[in-house]
Design a protein around this motif. Structure first.
Motif, short mmCIF file in Angstrom:
data_model
loop_
_atom_site.label_atom_id
_atom_site.label_comp_id
_atom_site.label_asym_id
_atom_site.label_seq_id
_atom_site.Cartn_x
_atom_site.Cartn_y
_atom_site.Cartn_z
N ALA A 43 32.88 64.86 52.11
CA ALA A 43 33.46 64.35 50.85
C ALA A 43 33.36 65.29 49.63
O ALA A 43 34.76 65.95 49.44
CB ALA A 43 32.55 63.39 50.00
N LEU A 44 32.79 66.42 49.64
CA LEU A 44 32.80 67.08 48.95
C LEU A 44 33.76 68.23 48.97
O LEU A 44 34.29 69.20 48.41
CB LEU A 44 30.91 67.93 47.82
N ASP A 45 33.50 68.40 50.72
CA ASP A 45 34.30 69.67 50.65
C ASP A 45 35.91 69.27 50.80
O ASP A 45 37.42 70.03 51.05
CB ASP A 45 34.30 70.08 51.86
N ALA A 46 36.26 68.10 50.30
CA ALA A 46 37.80 67.62 50.77
C ALA A 46 38.42 68.51 49.25
O ALA A 46 39.17 68.54 49.39
CB ALA A 46 37.75 66.38 49.97
N HIS A 47 37.74 68.65 48.02
CA HIS A 47 38.18 69.42 47.30
C HIS A 47 38.49 71.39 47.47
O HIS A 47 39.11 71.88 46.36
CB HIS A 47 36.87 69.84 46.02
N ARG A 86 44.92 54.98 52.11
CA ARG A 86 43.94 55.65 52.06
C ARG A 86 42.93 55.55 52.75
O ARG A 86 41.03 55.55 52.30
CB ARG A 86 43.66 55.13 50.89
N GLY A 87 43.50 55.46 54.72
CA GLY A 87 41.55 55.09 55.26
C GLY A 87 41.31 53.89 55.79
O GLY A 87 40.96 53.07 56.17
N MET A 145 39.93 59.77 56.68
CA MET A 145 40.94 60.90 55.71
C MET A 145 40.11 60.48 53.94
O MET A 145 39.68 59.86 53.89
CB MET A 145 42.02 60.92 55.32
N HIS A 146 40.28 61.58 53.56
CA HIS A 146 39.84 61.87 51.73
C HIS A 146 41.45 61.50 51.48
O HIS A 146 42.70 62.49 51.15
CB HIS A 146 39.51 63.00 51.38
N PRO A 147 42.29 61.04 49.66
CA PRO A 147 43.14 60.63 49.26
C PRO A 147 43.21 62.30 48.75
O PRO A 147 44.63 62.97 48.92
CB PRO A 147 42.82 59.89 48.13
N GLU A 148 42.54 63.46 48.76
CA GLU A 148 43.16 64.60 48.44
C GLU A 148 43.58 64.83 49.60
O GLU A 148 44.50 66.54 49.32
CB GLU A 148 41.91 65.50 47.87
N GLU A 149 43.69 64.95 50.76
CA GLU A 149 44.13 65.49 51.68
C GLU A 149 45.56 64.70 51.92
O GLU A 149 46.44 66.02 52.99
CB GLU A 149 43.73 65.41 53.69
N ALA A 150 46.24 64.34 51.29
CA ALA A 150 47.24 63.17 51.82
C ALA A 150 48.17 63.85 50.36
O ALA A 150 48.05 63.75 48.87
CB ALA A 150 47.55 62.15 51.98
N ASP A 151 49.59 64.04 50.41
CA ASP A 151 50.50 64.56 49.04
C ASP A 151 50.86 63.53 48.47
O ASP A 151 50.83 63.34 46.97
CB ASP A 151 51.48 65.49 49.46
#
Length: 397
Positions: A43-47, A86-87, A145-151
């Motif tokens: 989750a933190l690596d999503a950043h 969103r997963g 997925m994490h939301p940050e991974e999608a435009d």
């Protein structure tokens, strides 16, 4: 922060080794701790730079190292649905209805399993750290997925943040939000490009409206800061879409800012083009307030050349085929009011003017403030972002 979670694993192993290896409770604890650490780290690596990025604000794609992962169109539809959810799990039955968009195609359950399997394998190859990117939830599938991974989710988060800010900060944040979109596609953008289905059409419209609203929000605030020339030029660039001149908010903003920077020729040309587009596409004239704005520009009304920034003329429903109800033309923050509402407000000073209009497309008289008074702050723009759940029932949510 992610490294701190990773650093916990040796400590947890040391602690658990004190227990018997054969102790079921110790084994369960170790498994639980390891899973929790992996989840928190991921989750933190999503950043950080995501191994796989998802794109729906243009052609639908999964990208690995900025290279497109080859996907068949059915897989693109499946990916788009799961990304916009969103997963969240999506029932198999609904996935089959969306992907085939036809009554009971032959062997669609078997075909869905094959499409899921193919997409899972391609995503797993691109990101081996995720053992199963498309877990089977029994009667549903979801995308890990994490939301940050999608435009789309990055865009929505930044757009919502921009609406809580003021001045230059709001402009910068909305500019960042719009940068998530594929470039060069006018006022409405081209989300879910290439997909053709009832689901795609309804969700495309929702995303296009969000793109349009973000552009007008940003341009309005630039105009408020006196950037009329920049707004007029950006409106010219955005006019590469067949629908842009059917949006009276956009047309009014272009006309006013162009008038304030270069006289009446350009805004009147824009108005005539909008008139022609309305006749050819909707078989009706532009609204009376927009026509009145053109008349005032042609008459060089001095009140239109004030020093205040010109706000957009926002339409509640501004897509072709619908009724265009003006909710705002102004030079500050303002919303359109009914005649009755206006009667309860202070009389405008000499720096303002009011246009009252009642046309066939309006159910009530409207008042448009073209002056510089700040009356009502933009409503619905601060606070929580709207529900971005995609429409799994076939209607834009």
């Amino acid at each position: 922060m992610a490294s701190r979670f990773s650093a916990l694993r040796p400590a947890s192993d040391t602690f658990l080794r004190r227990e018997s290896v054969a102790d079921p409770a110790a084994l369960r604890s170790r498994s639980f701790l390891s899973s929790t650490i992996d989840t928190c780290t991921y989750a933190l690596d999503a950043h950080k730079e995501a191994a796989v990025k998802y794109q729906v604000l243009g052609p639908v794609a999964a990208l690995s190292d900025d290279c497109r992962i080859p996907l068949q169109q059915k897989s693109q539809v499946l990916l788009a649905v799961l990304v916009l959810e969103r997963g969240r799990p999506v029932p198999r039955q609904r996935l089959m209805e969306i992907i085939w968009d036809e009554p009971d195609p032959v062997d669609r359950e078997t075909r869905l399993i094959r499409i899921v399997s193919e997409l899972r394998q391609r995503l797993r190859t691109a990101n081996p750290e995720v053992a199963d990117p498309l877990p089977d939830m029994g009667d549903a599938y979801r995308l890990v997925m994490h939301p940050e991974e999608a435009d789309a989710h990055r865009f929505r988060a930044k757009a919502a943040k921009a609406k809580t800010l003021d001045g230059e900060a709001a402009i910068r944040m909305m500019t960042q939000a719009l940068a998530e979109w594929a470039e060069g596609h006018g006022l409405y953008g081209r989300p879910l490009a290439g997909l053709r289905s009832t689901w795609a059409d309804s969700n495309r419209k929702k995303l296009q409206d969000e793109h349009r609203d973000a552009h007008l929000f940003r341009l309005e605030r630039i105009a408020r800061d006196g950037g009329h020339e920049q707004v007029a030029e950006e409106c010219r660039v955005l006019d590469d879409d067949a629908e842009s001149l059917l949006d009276e908010s956009f047309v009014a903003m272009w006309m006013i800012t162009a008038y304030r920077t270069g006289g009446s020729d350009t805004p009147l040309s824009v108005f005539r083009r909008a008139e022609e587009r309305f006749r050819r596409s909707l078989d009706r004239p532009v609204s009376q307030p927009l026509a009145e704005l053109a008349r005032r520009i042609e008459a060089h009304d001095p009140e239109l050349a004030g020093s205040h920034g010109s706000a957009l003329a926002r339409l509640q429903l501004s897509r072709p085929g619908g009724i265009h109800r003006i909710t705002s033309i102004t030079t500050r923050a303002k919303e359109t009011t009914t005649m009755g509402e206006q009667a309860d407000r202070p009389v405008f000073d000499n720096n303002n003017s009011v246009i009252g209009a009642q046309a066939g497309e309006f159910k009530e008289k409207v008042v448009i403030n073209l002056g510089g008074v700040s009356q009502v702050a933009d409503s619905g723009q601060a606070g929580q972002p709207e529900d971005d759940r995609n429409d799994t029932d076939g209607r834009a949510s």
